[in-house]
Design an enzyme around this catalytic site. Structure first.
Site, PDB file in Angstrom:
ATOM      1  N   CYS A  61      10.337 -36.931  19.128  1.00 42.14           N
ATOM      2  CA  CYS A  61      10.549 -38.176  19.861  1.00 42.14           C
ATOM      3  C   CYS A  61      12.025 -38.522  19.958  1.00 42.14           C
ATOM      4  O   CYS A  61      12.463 -39.141  20.924  1.00 42.14           O
ATOM      5  CB  CYS A  61       9.783 -39.313  19.193  1.00 42.14           C
ATOM      6  N   GLU A  71       5.996 -46.103  15.791  1.00 42.16           N
ATOM      7  CA  GLU A  71       7.115 -45.268  16.258  1.00 42.16           C
ATOM      8  C   GLU A  71       6.550 -44.387  17.355  1.00 42.16           C
ATOM      9  O   GLU A  71       5.751 -43.497  17.100  1.00 42.16           O
ATOM     10  CB  GLU A  71       7.689 -44.427  15.111  1.00 42.16           C
TER      11      GLU A  71
END
Length: 457
Positions: free
Chosen positions: A261, A227
């Site tokens: 993020c 990720e």
């Protein structure tokens, strides 16, 4: 390696890097633990995970404070992070047996055929500082419960959180070696990945780090889940509920000081509602209180490190020098700590950092578009593909736009978020593999086909 309070610049602790002998001993312990841990029933592992949820819940204020002093996250947001860790532990303590039960598949008459989900071994988890508890628990909850053992390589500035997490698993009753935290620098990571005692790797971090770890892991033929970075579009269509979009958009851009993020980073707004949205977003930003993260009135704390502050400000100033307009903010606060104010950039030219790079801080870039098609073009014109958000009063239209957005997670009339019940993943330079839900727990298991036939007469 030092942990520094980003609000005061006080050195909290200094940590000695584990030497090679110490790391090898920890890997040995993890391998030995796997032999017995993998033989336990899933229900037994579920009960221990429920114990972890209890330990977290009973000590929520202590762990939240640890996050706040090491990362600078406002205390109420740190509490929310621990609460989410409780949630993911409870979720997998209730559903792992279901997700890991044998899957029977019809084949030939008289044959018994099924898929068995079996653990791989020791999984190296390279985790970031921005959500120092959540990122670890969303990995550990499913994958330890599936029978693997975990080796955590956390960021040096949150080694206090790493030690706290290791203590949590011990207090919950886990055998020694099932969850291990190593205090190492990035220079030692490649050796750990290459070690035969490590069977798979997961990383949450930058795209650059993901590519480096993928290269090493690929050479060793070890499964990976990544990720990575994101520059999430927040698309406001001409029929959007503008007031609500601006309110949620401000939160989506500034929670955890914008260090996420999946934070909304590029606001792509239709020209018919652009002025109203910009005005409301500006109002929301101005209403935010920036300051001491231990103060309950604080909305935005400091950035986590001095170098992060310097990088963010350089990206903003480079964009302004190239023609972007600084609508709000844009100057580090003149005080102790790594504080950067909520900032808005408009009229952002192509190829500037604000248009092409991930801005890891409370900086919103706002683009004006003439049509839905142009909004989609700009939204997808990025190397990233982690999350996206669409705002419209027509949910059918929102769903249609969502299907065209190149991202692993798209939300209509909601900010992007991770949820244990649904899969979480990215595309393009935002990574690959799946976390959370039924899909996530299957990433680090051997999906073994078993075919049994009788000998006949």
């Amino acid at each position: 390696m030092k942990s520094i309070n980003p609000a005061t610049e006080e050195v909290l602790a200094t940590y000695k890097e584990d030497d090679t002998g110490t790391v090898y001993a920890q890997l040995d312990t993890a391998r030995e633990a796997f032999e017995s841990w993998s033989e336990r029933s899933v229900s037994s592992r579920e009960r221990l995970l429920a114990n972890v949820a209890d330990v977290l819940r009973e000590n929520i204020d202590k762990y939240a404070k640890q996050i706040t002093i090491e990362v600078g996250k406002p205390l109420d947001q740190a509490v929310s992070e621990i609460e989410k860790c409780v949630w993911v532990c409870n979720y997998y303590s209730q559903h792992s047996s279901e997700y890991l039960q044998n899957e029977h598949i019809g084949t030939e008459p008289g044959a018994k055929t099924y898929v068995s989900y079996e653990p791989l071994g020791a999984i190296l988890a390279i985790m970031p500082w921005n959500y120092p508890f959540w990122q670890v628990f969303r990995f550990a909850a499913p994958h330890i419960t599936s029978g693997n053992v975990a080796i955590l390589k956390h960021s040096p500035n949150v080694f206090g959180c790493a030690q706290a997490i290791e203590d949590i698993f011990e207090e919950a009753g886990y055998p020694d070696g099932v969850f291990t935290s190593v205090q190492v620098s990035v220079n030692q990571v490649s050796d750990i990945i290459e070690d035969d005692r490590v069977r798979a790797v997961t990383l949450t971090g930058s795209t650059r780090a993901g590519k480096e770890v993928a290269t090493i892991s690929g050479r060793e033929l070890k499964p990976t889940v990544f990720e990575l970075g994101g520059s999430d579009p927040f698309v406001v269509l001409d029929d959007a509920p503008v007031e609500r979009a601006a309110e949620v958009g401000a939160t989506a851009r500034t929670q955890n000081a914008g260090q996420s993020c999946i934070a909304a980073k590029r606001f792509i707004v239709h020209e018919t509602v652009f002025d109203e949205f910009l005005e409301r977003l500006t109002t929301e930003f101005k209403a935010l209180t920036i300051g001491d993260p231990t103060d309950v009135e604080t909305d935005v704390g400091p950035l986590a490190r001095e170098d992060l502050l310097e990088t963010l400000h350089d990206q903003v100033m480079t964009s302004v020098d190239a023609g972007a307009t600084l609508h709000l903010g844009g100057e580090p606060l003149d005080q102790s700590g790594y504080f950067y104010p909520p900032t808005i950039l408009v009229d952002v030219p192509d190829e500037t950092p604000a248009a092409t790079e991930e801005l890891f801080g409370p900086v919103a870039t706002v683009f004006k578009v003439e049509s839905e098609r142009e909004a989609l073009r700009i939204a997808n014109d990025t190397q990233y593909g982690l999350g996206a958000s669409v705002w419209t009063t027509n949910t059918d239209r929102g769903e249609s736009v969502a299907q065209e957005l190149e991202a692993g997670n798209v939300f209509v009339n909601q900010l992007v978020k991770s949820d244990p019940r649904v899969p979480f993943s990215g595309v393009k330079d935002s990574g690959y593999g799946t976390e959370l839900s039924r899909h996530g727990i299957h990433e680090f298991v051997n999906k073994k086909t078993i075919w049994i036939e009788g000998q006949g007469e």
